[in-house]
Design an enzyme around this catalytic site. Structure first.
Site, PDB file in Angstrom:
ATOM      1  NE  ARG A  50      -2.473  -0.642   3.329  1.00  0.00           N
ATOM      2  CZ  ARG A  50      -3.045  -0.940   4.463  1.00  0.00           C
ATOM      3  NH1 ARG A  50      -4.335  -0.816   4.600  1.00  0.00           N
ATOM      4  NH2 ARG A  50      -2.367  -1.360   5.507  1.00  0.00           N
ATOM      5  CB  VAL A 135      -1.176 -22.578  12.792  1.00  0.00           C
ATOM      6  CG1 VAL A 135      -1.429 -23.093  14.198  1.00  0.00           C
ATOM      7  CG2 VAL A 135      -2.449 -22.652  11.963  1.00  0.00           C
ATOM      8  N   GLY A 137       2.938 -18.860  14.567  1.00  0.00           N
ATOM      9  CA  GLY A 137       4.155 -18.121  14.195  1.00  0.00           C
ATOM     10  C   GLY A 137       5.264 -19.020  13.691  1.00  0.00           C
ATOM     11  CE  LYS A 208      -2.620 -17.651  15.171  1.00  0.00           C
ATOM     12  NZ  LYS A 208      -2.072 -16.831  16.262  1.00  0.00           N
TER      13      LYS A 208
END
Ligand code: HSE
Length: 441
Positions: A50, A135, A137, A208
């Protein structure tokens, strides 16, 4: 498709926030190590973000504000989707799959809510949709469940799977800090979701758990059937009463095979302080998985943060690159671990589970109130394991009860009946207890 980087990958990163930025940095930092592992290069040739920061992105050939530029670029092999949320990430992934691009995504909401459709689309286009980083990290729990434990019938899994929530609960417990203040710190550290109610109200953890439960039990992704309760109703008093009883409070995701089907539930949980999961603090995630052959195994590590999550994104890139180098016609692993799903396995309604409970009852300091509460519990077939009655706070005495195992439907009826007594000054706070009876956990 792949031009000039035949053995390696030409990569586009869409979304350069915490995870996307971390992934770019990690690919640069460990470029030589990765080249040695693969004998080829993982090359980021395009970025869509962005806010373009050309000064930070030197060496990247193509910069754009529009993720569809990446999806439509013929030279790109794999699109890393780290935009997050549903809009426009869903459309970016759909279009990329149709265009024959592999996807690596950290987007648990998309996988949990749209994964059934997206995996079919990936299969139809003979490309891989990889999601290890969605899920826990940096913990490779998807690979553990799908590949490492593939020999097992999974009995249950239970985990701390939201780093922000664990950080908040840990700081409130060990340093007596205030909820709001710790949440702000978690946001500053890049742990929290764009909308932190996803962390605090358990939605992120439910995404998760939905993904892990599907891989563990071979059921379709069913986010709308995962029972979800957050940590916003937990008070410092609950933390302190639990502590007196030998427990800590953790926000857990639990998926368990039972006679009735598969339980899928996310909620605050009392855990004995001696249990393994009780000792995962800070932004740490920890997941226990019990397989019928291996027994209990524990996966522990950082559950959020830029570099930790990037570690899982890059692992998916390595996997993908090796797979392409092997020349295999289609991905080796079915994304959710089962080529044929077991039939007739349904998710159990939360009222049908059996659990033990902690109840904090704000009672009036009157003769006979304890007897009236006990007789209601008895009438609903709920037996008491422990009771403590605290000192009166003005006219109210908090009564803390731990129950033995009871059906949740009966417990709910008992709570309604107790709250209707004239002696009760407000709502009862109920927290489920996880005893892991007799299990090495
Ligand atoms: N907000 C998430 C967490 C990020 O705190 O665990 C990682 O999924």
């Amino acid at each position: 498709m792949n031009n000039g980087n035949r053995k390696g990958l030409n990569i586009a990163i869409c979304g350069l926030g915490t995870v996307g930025g971390g992934t770019l940095a990690l690919l640069q930092k460990n470029a030589e190590e990765l080249r040695l592992r693969l004998g080829a290069e993982l090359k980021v040739t395009r970025i869509a973000t962005r806010t373009l920061h050309p000064e930070k992105l030197s060496g990247i050939e193509n910069l754009s504000n529009d993720p569809l530029d990446a999806v439509n670029d013929e030279s790109i092999d794999v699109v890393i989707e780290t935009i997050g949320g549903v809009d426009p990430a869903l459309e970016v992934i759909r279009q990329a799959l149709v265009n024959g691009k592999h996807i690596v995504t950290a987007n648990k909401a998309l996988i949990a809510e749209y994964g059934n459709e997206l995996f079919q689309l990936a299969q139809a286009n003979n490309v891989t949709l990889a999601f290890e980083s969605s899920v826990a990290g940096g913990i490779p729990i998807i690979k553990a469940l799908r590949e490492g434990l593939a020999a097992n019938k999974i009995d249950w899994l239970a985990g701390i799977i939201n780093g922000t929530g664990n950080f908040i609960m840990s700081e409130m417990t060990s340093k007596k800090r205030k909820f709001d203040e710790v949440l702000i710190e978690a946001q500053e550290l890049g742990y929290a979701e764009a909308d932190p109610t996803f962390d605090v109200e358990g939605i992120d953890a439910a995404h998760k758990l939905t993904i892990m439960g599907s891989i563990a039990f071979g059921i379709p992704l069913q986010f709308n059937k995962t029972y979800t309760e957050g940590i916003s109703q937990i008070t410092p008093e609950d933390i302190s009463y639990a502590d007196e009883l030998g427990y800590c409070i953790k926000h857990l995701g639990i998926a368990r095979r039972s006679e009735k089907g598969v339980e899928m539930r996310v909620h605050p949980t009392l855990l004995s302080k001696s249990r393994l999961l009780a000792n995962s603090n800070g932004v740490g995630n920890a997941i226990l998985v019990h397989g019928n052959a291996v027994g209990a195994t524990l996966y522990n590590g950082p559950g959020a943060g830029a570099e930790a999550t990037a570690s899982a994104v890059v692992a998916d890139l390595v996997d993908l690159c090796r797979h392409i180098q092997s020349g295999a016609a289609s991905p080796v692993y079915p994304p959710l671990g089962y080529r044929e799903m077991p039939s007739g396995v349904s998710v159990v309604d939360i009222e049908d589970i059996n659990a033990e409970y902690y109840l904090r009852i704000p009672a009036m300091d009157r003769v006979g109130v304890m007897a009236r509460i006990s007789s209601i519990l008895q009438a609903h077939n709920i037996s008491i394991e422990a009771v403590i009655q605290k000192e009166a706070i003005s006219e109210t005495v908090p009564i803390i009860i731990l129950t033995h195992s009871a059906e949740e439907r009966q417990l709910n009826k008992a709570i309604d009946a107790i709250e209707a007594l004239e002696d009760i000054a407000g709502k009862i706070n109920r927290i489920r207890v996880e005893p892991f009876h007799g299990e090495a956990a």
